[in-house]
Design an enzyme around this catalytic site. Structure first.
Site, PDB file in Angstrom:
ATOM      1  N   ASP A 155      32.610 -31.823  17.571  1.00  0.00           N
ATOM      2  CA  ASP A 155      33.231 -33.168  17.241  1.00  0.00           C
ATOM      3  C   ASP A 155      34.744 -32.876  17.903  1.00  0.00           C
ATOM      4  OD1 ASP A 155      33.849 -35.342  16.186  1.00  0.00           O
ATOM      5  OD2 ASP A 155      34.001 -34.475  14.070  1.00  0.00           O
ATOM      6  N   SER A 156      35.024 -31.854  18.561  1.00  0.00           N
ATOM      7  CA  SER A 156      36.215 -31.958  19.237  1.00  0.00           C
ATOM      8  C   SER A 156      36.607 -32.818  20.440  1.00  0.00           C
ATOM      9  CB  SER A 156      36.780 -30.501  19.700  1.00  0.00           C
ATOM     10  OG  SER A 156      36.246 -29.697  18.639  1.00  0.00           O
TER      11      SER A 156
END
Lengths: 292, 487
Positions: A155-156
């Site tokens: 999710d970065s």
């Protein structure tokens, strides 16, 4: 009062949003965190000058990284989210009763607390007892994992900031090892449109393609992303995102969505020609036009 | 050290004041603050080219300092606890060579370990000194040369009472320190000077719990690579004089080979870095030590690798270990250091300092961030998973005691010819052969070539080491002395 927040998409293009007020601004150990209130997008969270999500369009992102793999993998029990300090992805995952554990590895504690304070709806994901937050660097956490997860969601978003290490060959390799033999990894693939993003887009695909037997890319329209256009990577050891896709099973769940549909699932993997070309060049199936 | 005084940076301040005057330049350099070379300005920036000025009264002169450079040198000496300091602009190579030229004349003997930098051998070519090598123990597992043992120093001194100086590394590239205090005491008692190569030891002067620095141990001269752990620009360095050494004589020696157009970019970078070290060095290096220790533990946890540290200390050959160094033995995963070094760069976009046959060295400094350390550890983990092999082919390379037939200078200037590497056994070598990095000689001019050395060179070539120093770039042939084979 006329305040505008501008995000530099490239040196020559910016996306500007009229801001009503600034709600928060502080430098964490990892990044600068800002929260703005805007008319068009509601509240927005900005990390090092880039919009991470807004109340208006976060659903697109969260749904696309969760429902796509969940409609393919028949039996997901253990999920790892790398980053994900806002809780949005975890929240969508908790809609699935068969999931037993959701580990959220987010090094920046301040990001979590800011999300909880300003985006309590999104951060609700953290309230589910299946969710565990681990304050640690993603790479460091993964080093100790072997054959542990069914699904890993990276999710970065920023390959050039403090999460740079999460867009590297060693990261994808560590994910591979941490997944079960039928595991899936979904990750941010950035935006392919602008020249300066293209190199990162290419190298990401090259690295993942060399690590996983199945590596496909899918798309979504997200207004606050550069060019309004965002890509995700689907890397998998066993399941193909279209061949092993089971729309009937997924529809039977009766989940409420705002963006994802089973039709859109298939459409999302149908890419524009120029994106297909970029990917195939990195797969070695095509030579770059300039080298012809 | 007077902390308040250390806030000053005289050269930097003089440059700032000079800039404000907007002096019209009718002197060199000819680019005239960059105006004559816009592409250079584009590359380096206006500020940088604006500082590239000539020696002049308000800015002093490095060859004969009487004002701001002299003050900067004084502040540097105080910060390092030395009697005198020289700002150097031609690398630590010139600092090392000046040390040797200052104590050693033609025919003088100098006692030194074999794992010295090539600049030492080159200095002996220049001055005609004769090397006396102290036998160095090699760690059998990881195959690196250890420090100098006191018994060996004593023996070398007893056998060569006419030697003029003892030369030591502090620490070695890999982080190993000898018992410097004892070496200084023994050598001084025998009337010999002690020269210390601290190319990898700037931080020893500032950090906590690090090996003793050369000057603190009482050495006469020390060459300190400020541009390595000290943070100044590449090519800048410092030469320190201990108590009682004639600084004026030292200056004359330095001026034999030093440029008369010293770069103010280099000089001011030394000035600013010294200030930074004096004011913040302690906390910075403590942070570096912590990062290196963290990386060491994480790497050792992977298995197969061996990131060595204080556990190496044995009170003699490894008297102390510099924990800021991150050296890792890689043969446990079946790969040579060179192979891991290449994989890190080509596959993981990580550039480390060097890889030798058994080890890699990652340079950790005040510029590093934790996330980069995580990347390095993560990549090593992935390399083991993807490329790791059964451990095989254990070749450590024992210490090869060289037979010094002629002084490096005589051999360097003698009549020579090229012979095939395989056929060079028995000849006296006429050139330097080394693996670079780390730049430690395998053969030096004047040494007898043996079968063992030929095998080592072939092995190193085979493993992809960059062999340098020879006239034949591929090292298929060696340059040897004419008519001197002794078979």
């Amino acid at each position: 009062m006329d305040i505008w927040f501008s995000q530099l998409d490239t040196e020559n293009v910016k996306t500007s949003v009229r801001v009503d007020k600034q709600l928060f601004s502080k430098e964490s150990e990892y990044q600068r965190i800002d929260v703005f209130e805007s008319k068009e997008f509601g509240k927005m969270i900005v990390l090092d000058g880039e919009i991470i999500f807004s109340e208006a369009d976060e659903f697109i992102y969260n749904e696309m990284v969760v429902h796509v793999p969940m409609a393919v993998h028949p039996n997901v029990k253990d999920v790892l989210i790398i980053g994900g300090g806002d809780g949005g992805v975890a929240k969508v995952l908790t809609m699935y009763p068969e999931i037993e554990h959701i580990d959220v590895v987010e090094p920046d504690e301040m990001f979590i607390s800011v999300s909880k304070e300003f985006f309590p709806e999104t951060a609700k994901g953290f309230d589910d007892p299946r969710v565990e937050i681990i304050n640690m660097d993603g790479l460091r956490y993964l080093r100790r994992c072997v054959d542990k997860y069914d699904l890993i969601i990276n999710d970065s978003t920023d390959p050039f900031g403090h999460t740079e290490g999460l867009f590297t060959k060693e990261f994808y390799g560590n994910c591979f090892r941490s997944l079960h033999e039928d595991g899936i990894m979904v990750y941010q693939h950035g935006s392919p449109f602008y020249d300066e993003d293209e190199a990162a887009f290419r190298s990401m695909h090259r690295k993942v393609y060399s690590c996983f037997p199945i590596s496909r890319v899918y798309q979504a329209s997200i207004p606050t992303c550069p060019a309004g256009y965002w890509m995700f990577g689907f890397a998998s050891k066993k399941y193909h995102p279209l061949i092993d896709f089971n729309p009937i099973r997924w529809k039977a769940r009766g989940l409420k969505t705002w963006y994802y549909t089973t039709n859109l699932h298939q459409g999302a993997f149908m890419l524009p020609k120029y994106v297909e070309d970029l990917l195939e060049e990195e797969e070695g199936k095509k030579t770059r036009a300039s080298e012809d | 050290m007077d902390r308040k005084e250390q806030h000053r940076a005289p050269v930097y301040e003089a440059l700032e004041a000079f800039k404000k005057k907007r002096v019209v330049p009718f002197d060199v350099p000819g680019h005239k603050r960059g105006r004559g070379n816009p592409e250079l300005v584009e590359l380096l920036g206006e500020k940088c080219v604006g500082l590239d000025v000539n020696s002049m009264k308000p800015l002093d002169n490095l060859g004969h300092p009487i004002s701001v450079i002299s003050e900067a040198e004084q502040l540097t000496a105080e910060a390092f606890g030395a009697e005198h300091a020289f700002l150097m602009v031609n690398g630590t190579t010139s600092a090392v060579q000046s040390m040797i030229l200052a104590v050693c004349k033609a025919g003088d003997k100098i006692i030194l370990p074999r794992n010295v930098h090539k600049s030492v051998i080159n200095a002996l070519v220049l001055c005609g000194g004769v090397p006396v090598y102290v036998e160095a123990k090699i760690n059998p597992k990881i195959g690196i040369a250890l420090g100098v043992q006191i018994s060996e120093i004593k023996r070398a001194i007893a056998e060569n009472p006419d030697a003029v100086a003892v030369f030591v590394n502090n620490p070695t590239y890999y982080g190993i320190s000898s018992n410097l205090k004892a070496i200084v005491d023994i050598s001084h008692e025998a009337g010999m000077k002690v020269l210390v190569d601290e190319a990898h030891g700037t931080h020893l002067y500032f950090g906590d719990d690090l090996p003793m620095s050369g000057i603190a141990a009482g050495a006469d001269l020390a060459a300190v690579s400020m541009h390595k752990s000290g943070g100044s620009l590449t090519q800048s360095s410092i030469l320190l004089c201990g108590a009682g050494f004639d600084a004026e004589y030292m200056r004359q020696i330095i001026n034999l080979t030093q440029t008369t157009s010293a770069s103010y970019l280099l000089i001011s970078s030394l000035d600013i870095s010294r200030r930074n070290l004096a004011l913040r060095g302690k906390e910075s290096f403590n942070k570096v030590s912590r990062m290196a220790e963290y990386a060491r533990n994480e790497i050792n946890e992977i298995g197969g690798y061996y990131a060595y540290g204080r556990d190496m200390i044995d009170g003699d050959a490894v008297y102390d270990f510099d924990v800021t160094k991150l050296s890792v033995y890689t043969r446990g995963i079946g790969l040579t250091g060179i192979e891991v070094y290449d994989l890190l760069r080509d596959e993981y976009d990580i550039q480390i300092e060097f890889g030798d046959i058994n080890n890699i060295l990652a340079y950790i400094s005040i510029g590093d961030r934790m996330q980069d350390i995580e990347r390095l550890v993560g990549a090593l983990e992935d390399i083991k998973r993807v490329y790791g092999k059964e451990d095989s082919d254990q070749f450590c390379g024992d210490f090869i005691q060289p037979e010094v037939v002629l002084s490096p200078q005589k051999a360097f200037y003698a009549e020579k010819k090229q012979v095939a590497l395989e056929e060079s056994n028995g000849y006296v070598c006429g050139e330097l052969v080394m693996c670079y990095p780390p730049g430690i000689p395998i053969l030096t001019p004047g040494e007898r070539i043996t079968e063992e050395i030929i095998e080592y060179i072939k092995f190193a070539k085979d493993k992809g080491c960059s062999l340098q120093g020879t006239m034949d770039i591929n090292v298929d042939t060696l340059r040897v002395l004419e008519g001197d084979e002794d078979k």
